[in-house]
Enzyme design. Structure first.
Site, PDB file in Angstrom:
ATOM      1  N   CYS A  85       0.871  -1.004   0.363  1.00  0.00           N
ATOM      2  CA  CYS A  85       0.061  -0.055  -0.031  1.00  0.00           C
ATOM      3  C   CYS A  85       1.032   1.394   0.423  1.00  0.00           C
ATOM      4  CB  CYS A  85      -1.397  -0.173   1.479  1.00  0.00           C
ATOM      5  SG  CYS A  85      -2.021   1.056   1.770  1.00  0.00           S
ATOM      6  N   HIS A 194      -3.241  -5.725   1.376  1.00  0.00           N
ATOM      7  CA  HIS A 194      -2.933  -5.909   2.769  1.00  0.00           C
ATOM      8  C   HIS A 194      -2.396  -7.452   2.908  1.00  0.00           C
ATOM      9  CE1 HIS A 194      -2.277  -1.776   3.901  1.00  0.00           C
ATOM     10  NE2 HIS A 194      -3.605  -2.247   3.155  1.00  0.00           N
ATOM     11  N   GLU A 196      -0.338  -9.068   4.740  1.00  0.00           N
ATOM     12  CA  GLU A 196      -0.009  -8.295   6.569  1.00  0.00           C
ATOM     13  C   GLU A 196      -1.492  -8.801   7.344  1.00  0.00           C
ATOM     14  OE1 GLU A 196      -0.771  -4.170   5.899  1.00  0.00           O
ATOM     15  OE2 GLU A 196      -0.083  -6.179   4.838  1.00  0.00           O
TER      16      GLU A 196
END
Length: 223
Positions: A85, A194, A196
């Site tokens: 991002c 994302h 994560e």
């Protein structure tokens, strides 16, 4: 195995990235934007957020942080670097990746579970996926539209450097539905969604993001 995660002023997802690295089996190391020392890490994650409040352009100020001087040099030597991002924006501003990220075409912040197709599984960050593997991970951004001139887009496509592509619908106006790209060497990857946030069953729509972090561990061992 050490994965460093940089914190810039305005970073939001640095703790999440460190958690993902730990879940994958690495030692997560917190790196500070003002410290050029990478403290012996084997790979680096530039996390999501709004570094420096996105003033000027998203990632434009972070690109000049002392830590980035070292990261740019190490990336040139083959160190794996993942920009997620805002981190993707920093990589483009640093010219480690081509193109730019601009405002979403709908001019609104978006947050959703986003299907993707992994089109290049030969990078340091995607080797644990099958080619054309479809995953669903979180997407949240305001300046997420990837743009480049036609020659650059054709080169990325022709060289197989599109890492991930949006499925179902284009959420932000990215040219050619591009969600992530890599450099020629395959050690630097920029990704707008994302991974994560999608490494544990307790949170997120899946654990599909874990492969980015397990992939880099194997890449470091193999190097």
């Amino acid at each position: 195995m050490k994965i460093g995660v940089v914190t810039f002023p305005g970073s939001l997802d640095d703790a999440d990235a460190r958690r993902a690295a730990a879940v994958a089996g690495a030692e997560a190391v917190a790196l500070w934007h003002g410290d050029a020392d990478l403290h012996g890490v084997d790979a680096v994650v530039l996390p999501g957020g709004f570094s420096y409040g996105d003033y000027l352009r998203a990632g434009a100020i972070s690109r000049f942080a002392p830590v980035m001087e070292t990261i740019i040099a190490k990336a040139g030597q083959g160190m794996p670097v993942l920009g997620i991002c805002n981190g993707f924006q920093v990589l483009c501003e640093s010219h480690l990746l081509p193109g730019a990220l601009i405002k979403n075409d709908r001019r609104k912040f978006i947050c959703k579970d986003q299907p993707l197709r992994i089109e290049n599984n030969r990078t340091a960050w995607t080797s644990d996926y099958d080619a054309n593997h479809e995953i669903t991970i979180v997407l949240k951004n305001q300046d997420g539209s990837f743009v480049a001139d036609e020659a650059t887009l054709d080169r990325l496509e022709g060289e197989g450097r599109v890492v991930a592509r949006y499925l179902d619908e284009n959420p932000n106006g990215s040219y050619r539905d591009i969600a992530g790209i890599t450099n020629e060497r395959g050690n630097v990857v920029g990704l707008m969604p994302h991974p994560e946030h999608c490494v544990e069953t307790l949170t997120g729509p899946s654990t599909d993001g874990l492969g980015f972090f397990t992939s880099v561990l194997k890449a470091v061992v193999a190097s």
